[in-house]
Write an enzyme that holds these catalytic residues in place. Structure first.
Site, PDB file in Angstrom:
ATOM      1  N   LYS A   1       0.997  -1.232   0.158  1.00 60.09           N
ATOM      2  CA  LYS A   1      -0.044   0.158   0.092  1.00 60.09           C
ATOM      3  C   LYS A   1       0.847   1.326  -0.067  1.00 60.09           C
ATOM      4  O   LYS A   1       0.405   2.068  -0.712  1.00 60.09           O
ATOM      5  CB  LYS A   1      -0.796  -0.100   1.255  1.00 60.09           C
ATOM      6  CG  LYS A   1      -1.775   1.134   1.459  1.00 60.09           C
ATOM      7  CD  LYS A   1      -3.027   0.846   2.360  1.00 60.09           C
ATOM      8  CE  LYS A   1      -2.817   0.523   3.682  1.00 60.09           C
ATOM      9  NZ  LYS A   1      -2.226   2.059   4.365  1.00 60.09           N
TER      10      LYS A   1
ATOM     11  N   GLY B   1      -4.990   7.775   5.756  1.00 59.22           N
ATOM     12  CA  GLY B   1      -4.163   8.700   6.289  1.00 59.22           C
ATOM     13  C   GLY B   1      -2.777   9.000   5.498  1.00 59.22           C
ATOM     14  O   GLY B   1      -2.335  10.130   5.225  1.00 59.22           O
TER      15      GLY B   1
ATOM     16  N   SER C   1       7.284   9.479  12.340  1.00 63.57           N
ATOM     17  CA  SER C   1       6.262   9.200  11.049  1.00 63.57           C
ATOM     18  C   SER C   1       6.719   9.277   9.870  1.00 63.57           C
ATOM     19  O   SER C   1       7.276  10.290   9.618  1.00 63.57           O
ATOM     20  CB  SER C   1       5.133  10.133  11.688  1.00 63.57           C
ATOM     21  OG  SER C   1       4.102  10.186  10.411  1.00 63.57           O
TER      22      SER C   1
ATOM     23  N   ASP D   1       2.126  -1.079  12.314  1.00 62.97           N
ATOM     24  CA  ASP D   1       0.831  -1.497  11.658  1.00 62.97           C
ATOM     25  C   ASP D   1       0.540  -2.918  12.076  1.00 62.97           C
ATOM     26  O   ASP D   1      -0.475  -3.500  11.927  1.00 62.97           O
ATOM     27  CB  ASP D   1       0.580  -1.168  10.070  1.00 62.97           C
ATOM     28  CG  ASP D   1       0.636   0.181   9.481  1.00 62.97           C
ATOM     29  OD1 ASP D   1       0.273   0.931  10.686  1.00 62.97           O
ATOM     30  OD2 ASP D   1       1.222   0.458   8.579  1.00 62.97           O
TER      31      ASP D   1
ATOM     32  N   ARG E   1      -6.098   1.601  18.034  1.00 59.35           N
ATOM     33  CA  ARG E   1      -5.787   0.243  17.832  1.00 59.35           C
ATOM     34  C   ARG E   1      -5.375  -0.434  19.151  1.00 59.35           C
ATOM     35  O   ARG E   1      -5.361  -1.539  19.417  1.00 59.35           O
ATOM     36  CB  ARG E   1      -4.854  -0.004  16.861  1.00 59.35           C
ATOM     37  CG  ARG E   1      -5.310  -0.103  15.589  1.00 59.35           C
ATOM     38  CD  ARG E   1      -4.362  -0.325  14.377  1.00 59.35           C
ATOM     39  NE  ARG E   1      -4.989  -0.378  13.206  1.00 59.35           N
ATOM     40  CZ  ARG E   1      -4.100  -0.029  12.146  1.00 59.35           C
ATOM     41  NH1 ARG E   1      -3.031   0.072  12.002  1.00 59.35           N
ATOM     42  NH2 ARG E   1      -5.051   0.091  11.038  1.00 59.35           N
TER      43      ARG E   1
ATOM     44  N   ARG F   1      -7.385  -3.531   9.687  1.00 62.35           N
ATOM     45  CA  ARG F   1      -6.092  -4.630  10.432  1.00 62.35           C
ATOM     46  C   ARG F   1      -6.860  -5.302  11.559  1.00 62.35           C
ATOM     47  O   ARG F   1      -6.412  -6.411  11.942  1.00 62.35           O
ATOM     48  CB  ARG F   1      -5.002  -3.785  10.806  1.00 62.35           C
ATOM     49  CG  ARG F   1      -4.495  -3.062   9.460  1.00 62.35           C
ATOM     50  CD  ARG F   1      -2.885  -2.900   9.622  1.00 62.35           C
ATOM     51  NE  ARG F   1      -2.097  -2.070   8.420  1.00 62.35           N
ATOM     52  CZ  ARG F   1      -2.045  -2.255   7.468  1.00 62.35           C
ATOM     53  NH1 ARG F   1      -2.433  -3.491   6.760  1.00 62.35           N
ATOM     54  NH2 ARG F   1      -1.572  -1.422   6.320  1.00 62.35           N
TER      55      ARG F   1
HETATM   56  C1  S3P Z   1       2.736   4.755   6.414  1.00 67.38           C
HETATM   57  C2  S3P Z   1       3.181   5.337   7.454  1.00 67.38           C
HETATM   58  C3  S3P Z   1       2.724   4.636   8.818  1.00 67.38           C
HETATM   59  C4  S3P Z   1       1.653   3.508   8.594  1.00 67.38           C
HETATM   60  C5  S3P Z   1       0.843   3.429   7.490  1.00 67.38           C
HETATM   61  C6  S3P Z   1       1.521   3.947   6.128  1.00 67.38           C
HETATM   62  C7  S3P Z   1       3.164   5.278   4.938  1.00 67.38           C
HETATM   63  O1  S3P Z   1       2.158   5.984   9.271  1.00 67.38           O
HETATM   64  O2  S3P Z   1       0.942   3.496   9.725  1.00 67.38           O
HETATM   65  O3  S3P Z   1       0.019   2.462   7.573  1.00 67.38           O
HETATM   66  O4  S3P Z   1       3.165   4.710   3.945  1.00 67.38           O
HETATM   67  O5  S3P Z   1       3.875   6.140   5.042  1.00 67.38           O
HETATM   68  P1  S3P Z   1       3.010   6.820  10.196  1.00 67.38           P
HETATM   69  O6  S3P Z   1       4.179   6.899   9.723  1.00 67.38           O
HETATM   70  O7  S3P Z   1       2.271   8.034  10.489  1.00 67.38           O
HETATM   71  O8  S3P Z   1       3.174   6.023  11.903  1.00 67.38           O
END
Ligand code: S3P
Length: 433
Positions: A21, A93, A165, A316, A347, A388
């Site tokens: 993803k 997100g 993040s 995740d 979660r 999830r």
């Molecule tokens: C992701 C980063 C993660 C993860 C999300 C995908 C990404 O979030 O939880 O499912 O693709 O950059 P954070 O980096 O905000 O923790």
């Protein structure tokens, strides 16, 4: 719609899980901003990624699906057009935050929105640094919907992220493409580096520095050269099947072509520390990303202690780790996982509720949970609209003493539309109604 799972089957055979993803979102974004056409194969056609595709189409990018995958006709770094209406990022997100970084550099306004879950997630973490770079934002309490008014030219930024993040890091690097001078971001702990790898794949120079390579930087004003991207299988999706094979008797499962990027493969090490029999075979590189075939055999698991550093590399996967812990011998203590409270659901709360619904012994902490392993009973688990949670507990259903129902599983289509078919294919007993 609900899943009903009848327990007691082994997971056998070879199964290819859907595309990654994180990499799929980024391939559409950078492909759209590149000069020339980018060919993408094995992209994830989950709802989250489809939202990203729709958003770029609404900004004038021609994205064609054909029998080889997707062809993105890049419009160049300065070629996006103002969309006529709000961009709907659905449940995602990642799409929301990464897009906002790109939109911060466009000389027009647009509103980004999403579903109820996304509308409750914190966006201050991107709004504040992007505002420092020169973009303007309107929102209520820094939650979606958010109206972004980009700036013709942003200012480069040196920014120490308060939370680890990859979404924030990526949003700032994308905005940095449009900034004067250098944009530098410091991660307090390593987070997935798909953005940096893919930018390099598009010919853009990204640098790392600092004692632990904790700073990542780029210079604005360059251009992206189109490329070809093969999306690896998603380790986060593979995790449900790794979990299933570990906890279900007489299982032996091969998962080919799974992304094992060290900045997000923490779950493999956690399961191995719990006694999980996972072999990493045929390591190779596909399109700048490490990939391997994973061979998983039924294992006798034991409890483990997890802290902040473990969580960042497996952010995740904690619902699946919690299910494994409930089937393991002894106690598992998960700490430092407060970020889980602001994911697609809270979660920590939804994992604890799911474990309790199946009779597990678990207590909730502000930053995690403590689980004492034992046997799981049948019951009904609410997904709370979180893909999830739905999938981790669907797998738990195979080791319960009687039937398990997972309520509201439509959300699975956001990240893993092939989940149901693959679950049946590897030998498990699932129905949907
Ligand atoms: C992701 C980063 C993660 C993860 C999300 C995908 C990404 O979030 O939880 O499912 O693709 O950059 P954070 O980096 O905000 O923790």
């Amino acid at each position: 719609m609900d899943y009903r799972i009848s327990p007691g089957k082994p997971l056998i055979g070879t199964a290819r899980v859907d595309g990654d993803k994180s990499i799929s979102h980024r391939s559409i974004m950078l492909g759209s901003l590149a000069d020339g056409a980018t060919r993408i194969t094995r992209i994830l056609e989950g709802e989250d990624v489809l939202a990203t595709i729709d958003a770029f189409r609404a900004m004038g990018v021609e994205i064609v699906r054909d029998d080889q995958g997707y062809l993105v006709h890049g419009v160049g770094i300065d070629g996006l057009k103002q969309p006529k209406k709000m961009l709907d990022m659905g449940n995602s997100g990642t799409a929301f935050r990464l897009m906002t970084g790109i939109l911060a550099g466009q000389p027009w306004s647009v509103t980004l929105g999403g579903d109820a879950s996304l509308s409750s997630r914190p966006m201050g973490r991107i709004i504040r640094p992007l505002a420092e770079m020169g973009a303007r934002f309107e929102s209520v309490e820094e939650k979606p919907p958010v109206t972004v008014t980009g700036a013709q030219s942003l200012k480069g930024l040196r920014y120490e992220m308060p939370v680890a993040s990859a979404q924030v890091k990526s949003a700032l690097l994308f905005a940095g493409l449009y900034a004067d001078g250098k944009t530098e971001v410091r991660e307090p702990a390593p987070t997935r580096d798909h953005t940096e790898r893919m930018l390099s794949g598009f010919g853009y120079v990204v640098n790392r520095h600092g004692a632990a390579n904790e700073w990542v930087s780029l210079e604005g004003g360059g251009r992206l050269k189109s490329t070809e991207i093969e999306v690896p299988a998603d380790l986060s999706s593979a995790t449900f099947f790794i979990l299933g094979a570990l906890i279900s008797k007489n299982s032996e499962l091969l998962l080919p072509g799974v992304g094992v990027n060290p900045s997000r493969d923490g779950v493999i090490g956690i399961f191995q520390r719990m006694g999980g029999d996972i072999s990493i075979l045929n390591r190779r590189e596909v399109g700048g990303e490490p990939v391997a075939d994973l061979l998983i055999k039924s294992s006798k698991l034991h409890g483990v202690s997890l802290s902040h550093d473990d969580i960042a590399l497996a952010v995740d996967e904690i619902p699946s780790v919690a299910v494994a812990a409930a089937c393991a011998e002894g106690v598992t203590d998960i700490s430092g996982a407060e970020e889980l409270r602001v994911k697609e659901s809270d979660r920590i709360a939804t994992t604890v509720a799911g474990l309790k619904a199946l009779g597990a012994s678990v207590s909730e902490k502000q930053d995690g949970m403590v689980i004492t392993g034992g046997n799981l009973e049948g019951g009904r688990v609410e997904s709370h609209g979180d893909h999830r949670i739905a999938m981790a507990f669907a797998v738990a259903g195979n080791v319960c003493s009687s039937q398990v129902q997972i309520a509201d599983v439509e959300c699975v289509a956001t990240s893993f539309p092939g989940f149901y078919d693959l679950y049946s294919y590897v030998g498990l007993d699932i129905s949907i109604s």
